[in-house]
Each structure stands twice: as C-alpha cells, then as structure tokens.
Scaffold this motif. Sequence first.
Motif: not given
Length: 192
Positions: A70-81, A34-50
């Motif tokens: 907002t953080e809630e909107e950002f982590y809603d996969t209907a909005n962002f992959s 359902e995602s409307k926007i895809v974010i293609i970044g680099q790679a997880p950092g150490l904090k994200v790995h943890q």
Amino acid sequence: MNNFDQLLIDIRNCKLCDKELPLGARPVVLSSVESKIVIIGQAPGLKVHQSGIPFHDKSGEQLRRWLGVTEEEFYDTANFSIIPMGFCYPGKGVSGDLPPKKICAPTWHPQLLEQLTSVKLILLIGKYAQDYYLKTNTSLTDNVQAFHEYLPTYFPLPHPSPRNNIWKAKNKWFEQEVIPVLQHQVKMILNS
C-alpha cells in the motif's frame, strides 16, 4: 542528533550540481536506519521535484503494484528507504528525463548504505542503478531475467514509468514470472 539524521540533512542541503540543474537543487531522499528494503531508482521526475515526495507519480503507483504494498507501507521508512542514483531532477531530454547526475551516488550512497544495517534487499530500478551496482555489461532485460543470480542482495527491475509500457508488452514474462517472486520476497522481508 545522530549521525544518520545529520547525513539526511546534508543530502537534502546538497548543492554540488545546483548550477547544472534546470530547476536548481532539491534533493529527494527518504530513509531510516530501520529500513528493511532499499529502492535505488533513477532520479526524481518533475512531479517529484515539485512535491518532494519520491515516487509520488504514475511510476510510483506502478512500483507499489509490483511490490504488492500500500502507499502507507511504501512510505513507511521502517519498510523502505528510497535513494535515487541522482537526488535532484536532472531536466528534460529528447526521449524523457536526462540521466541522473553522476556525482550523487559516489558521494552519498556509501555513507547511507553503511548505516542501513537492517537492509535485507536492494531493488535496482532501471539501467543506471543496475550498471552502477551490478557492474555488468548486460542489458536491462538480461539483468531482470537473471534476477535470481543477484539475490539475496539485489533485485533488478525495469523502471515502472508509463514510458516502459512497450518494454512490458514485449516482455510478458516479467509480470508472469518476476513480479510474483518480487512480491513474495517483499512480503517475507516486511513481515520478518
């Protein structure tokens, strides 16, 4: 279970470069058909790995400010992959994290993007994503300045890492000219 859910399981269980990674494989991906926007970044950092949560760090805070969400909107996969160029933490280099492993994007991105049929915009964060998708020989700064040329499919951005504060200080036009357009695009897409 549908094909997409199985694909996410396969990615999260991937061990293709496990032995080359300092902390082993822990692929991080967040996505929905359902995602409307895809974010293609680099790679997880150490904090994200943890944590296992993409952009769950200072870079993520900055990125959410840039997007105007907002953080809630950002982590809603209907909005962002959130699909990095490398799904696992690559380790520390001399001036930051090592580059993402080159096997991830060609192995997994085509399969993911083929099923993300609701996507209206792909954000290319950082030089690795821009080189892979835009296939240009231009600098990150040139790509970001020319963002209009890549719309409506892509929107190139610098990495939101605090390490890029020097770049942002040298390129004041970014916050003044690019961010308002980015926020307008994101708002239009999420409200459609």
